[in-house]
Structures are given as structure tokens and as C-alpha cells.
Design a protein around this motif. Structure first.
Motif, PDB file in Angstrom:
ATOM      1  N   GLU A  13       0.839  -1.208   0.000  1.00  0.00           N
ATOM      2  CA  GLU A  13       0.000   0.000   0.000  1.00  0.00           C
ATOM      3  C   GLU A  13       0.873   1.257   0.000  1.00  0.00           C
ATOM      4  OE1 GLU A  13      -3.323   2.217   2.822  1.00  0.00           O
ATOM      5  OE2 GLU A  13      -1.939   0.768   3.696  1.00  0.00           O
ATOM      6  N   GLN A  17       1.241   4.165  -2.941  1.00  0.00           N
ATOM      7  CA  GLN A  17       1.035   5.594  -2.705  1.00  0.00           C
ATOM      8  C   GLN A  17       2.267   6.422  -3.075  1.00  0.00           C
ATOM      9  OE1 GLN A  17      -0.282   5.546   1.393  1.00  0.00           O
ATOM     10  NE2 GLN A  17      -2.383   5.070   0.810  1.00  0.00           N
ATOM     11  N   VAL A  20       2.764   6.584  -6.964  1.00  0.00           N
ATOM     12  CA  VAL A  20       1.814   7.544  -7.538  1.00  0.00           C
ATOM     13  C   VAL A  20       2.260   8.972  -7.224  1.00  0.00           C
ATOM     14  CG1 VAL A  20      -0.563   8.408  -7.386  1.00  0.00           C
ATOM     15  CG2 VAL A  20      -0.135   5.945  -7.601  1.00  0.00           C
ATOM     16  N   THR A  25       2.226   5.754 -12.969  1.00  0.00           N
ATOM     17  CA  THR A  25       0.848   5.295 -13.126  1.00  0.00           C
ATOM     18  C   THR A  25       0.779   3.829 -12.748  1.00  0.00           C
ATOM     19  OG1 THR A  25       0.472   6.856 -14.921  1.00  0.00           O
ATOM     20  CG2 THR A  25      -1.037   4.977 -14.772  1.00  0.00           C
ATOM     21  N   ALA A  45      -6.650   0.594  -1.099  1.00  0.00           N
ATOM     22  CA  ALA A  45      -6.053   1.819  -1.634  1.00  0.00           C
ATOM     23  C   ALA A  45      -6.198   1.878  -3.154  1.00  0.00           C
ATOM     24  CB  ALA A  45      -4.587   1.911  -1.239  1.00  0.00           C
ATOM     25  N   ALA A  48      -9.859   2.597  -4.057  1.00  0.00           N
ATOM     26  CA  ALA A  48     -10.183   3.987  -3.736  1.00  0.00           C
ATOM     27  C   ALA A  48      -9.618   4.954  -4.775  1.00  0.00           C
ATOM     28  CB  ALA A  48      -9.650   4.352  -2.345  1.00  0.00           C
ATOM     29  N   SER A  49      -8.555   4.531  -5.452  1.00  0.00           N
ATOM     30  CA  SER A  49      -7.940   5.367  -6.491  1.00  0.00           C
ATOM     31  C   SER A  49      -8.397   5.000  -7.895  1.00  0.00           C
ATOM     32  CB  SER A  49      -6.414   5.243  -6.408  1.00  0.00           C
ATOM     33  OG  SER A  49      -5.947   5.727  -5.174  1.00  0.00           O
ATOM     34  N   ILE A  51      -7.994   2.102  -9.380  1.00  0.00           N
ATOM     35  CA  ILE A  51      -7.036   1.187 -10.017  1.00  0.00           C
ATOM     36  C   ILE A  51      -7.629  -0.216 -10.026  1.00  0.00           C
ATOM     37  CG2 ILE A  51      -4.724   0.164  -9.827  1.00  0.00           C
ATOM     38  CD1 ILE A  51      -3.921   2.796  -8.312  1.00  0.00           C
TER      39      ILE A  51
END
Length: 178
Positions: A13, A17, A20, A25, A45, A48-49, A51
Motif C-alpha cells: 500500500e 502511494q 503515484v 501510473t 487503496a 479507492a484510487s 485502479i
């Protein structure tokens, strides 16, 4: 760079983060199936993004190969992986795959690397990022960083206070080198 992240737990995770944050990407995340009602932090995570997330009981399944291939990644980053990743999958991203390990390879390969370092009384440990091959934690080393082992360290304290934060930094640095 377009990255396929393969990993789990808080370590992957944090890698997600940070990658990014520095402009990469993440095209997809591959993590093991959920156990229990709480999703893996890496999965949470990623979702939520926005992905895509793929979960396979075994990475030997044809669907895993399809996920790696359709990601069209430049690089796969293996960050805290407990499943065997077949060599044919490692070669699918344009630039191949790199893997994190919590020891100064080639010593202390495998899933019990941290406890064995403590059992054997090592005073210096570290982290490695390498180009994995068909073996377990084998392949050419891309980047390593040493770290001290404290006299009162446990496997948990050594990992969470030293190797985890150092490892996240080194994985991001390794990607930048590529």
C-alpha cells in the motif's frame, strides 16, 4: 512509467502511494484473495484510487497471465509478495519485473528471512531490490541498502521500525533508476 504492482498488506500500500506521488501510473494491482471481511490495505487503496485489482489463489492460473498481459505495464513491482510468481509472468512487462526482499541478498532468502537474521545474531541487515528469476529470491541485484540490527530488536520491531520504511524508499528509488 506504467507499473503493475504485485503485493499486499501495508508495505505494498505504501509503495503504491509513493509511486503515484512521484508521478508513476499504477495500471493494476495483483494481490492474494481476501481473508475475512476486511480487505487487504493494498486492494483498498487501489480501489479507492480507481485502479483495477486482480486476486488469484494461484498466479499459475491462466487468468493471472491474462491480467499481467492486459496491464501492458512497463514494469512489474513485486512488493511484499507471498505467492510464487511464475517466471513467464515476470517477463511480460516491457522492462521486466523487480522484487523487494527484507535482507541483504543472497543471504536469508525466503519467507523467514527476518527471524533467521535475529537467530543468527546478525548486527547488520538491510533490504534488496532485485530482478527475480525462476528461483526463490534469486536474480541479479539492482539495489541494496544496509541497516543496523538493534540489540533489543524483535522480528516485528526490525521489520516495522527499520526494514519497512527503508524498503519503501529503496523500492521507489529502484523504480526511479530504471
Amino acid at each position: 512509467m506504467r507499473i503493475l504492482l504485485v503485493g499486499q498488506a501495508a508495505f505494498a500500500e505504501q509503495v503504491l502511494q509513493r509511486l503515484v506521488a512521484v508521478g508513476h501510473t499504477i495500471v493494476a494491482v495483483v494481490c492474494p484473495p481476501d481473508r475475512g471481511s476486511k480487505p487487504d490495505p493494498t486492494k483498498a487503496a487501489a480501489l479507492a484510487s480507481g485502479i483495477p485489482v486482480h486476486q488469484f489463489p494461484s498466479l499459475k492460473a491462466p487468468a493471472a497471465r491474462d491480467a499481467f498481459a492486459t496491464a501492458a505495464a512497463d514494469l512489474a513491482v513485486l512488493a511484499y509478495v507471498t505467492q510464487i510468481v511464475p517466471e513467464r509472468l515476470l517477463a511480460l512487462p516491457r522492462l521486466g519485473s523487480i522484487c523487494f526482499h527484507p535482507s541483504l541478498l543472497p543471504r536469508y532468502r525466503g519467507g523467514s528471512a527476518i527471524p533467521w537474521q535475529l537467530i543468527r545474531g546478525e548486527t547488520v541487515t538491510g533490504v534488496s531490490v532485485f530482478w527475480p528469476d525462476a528461483g526463490i529470491d534469486t536474480g541479479p541485484i539492482l539495489l541494496q541498502r544496509p541497516a543496523p540490527v538493534g540489540i533489543d530488536d524483535t522480528a516485528g520491531s526490525l521489520y516495522y521500525q527499520t526494514l519497512f520504511p527503508l524498503g519503501v524508499d529503496v523500492v521507489v528509488e529502484a523504480v526511479q533508476l530504471i
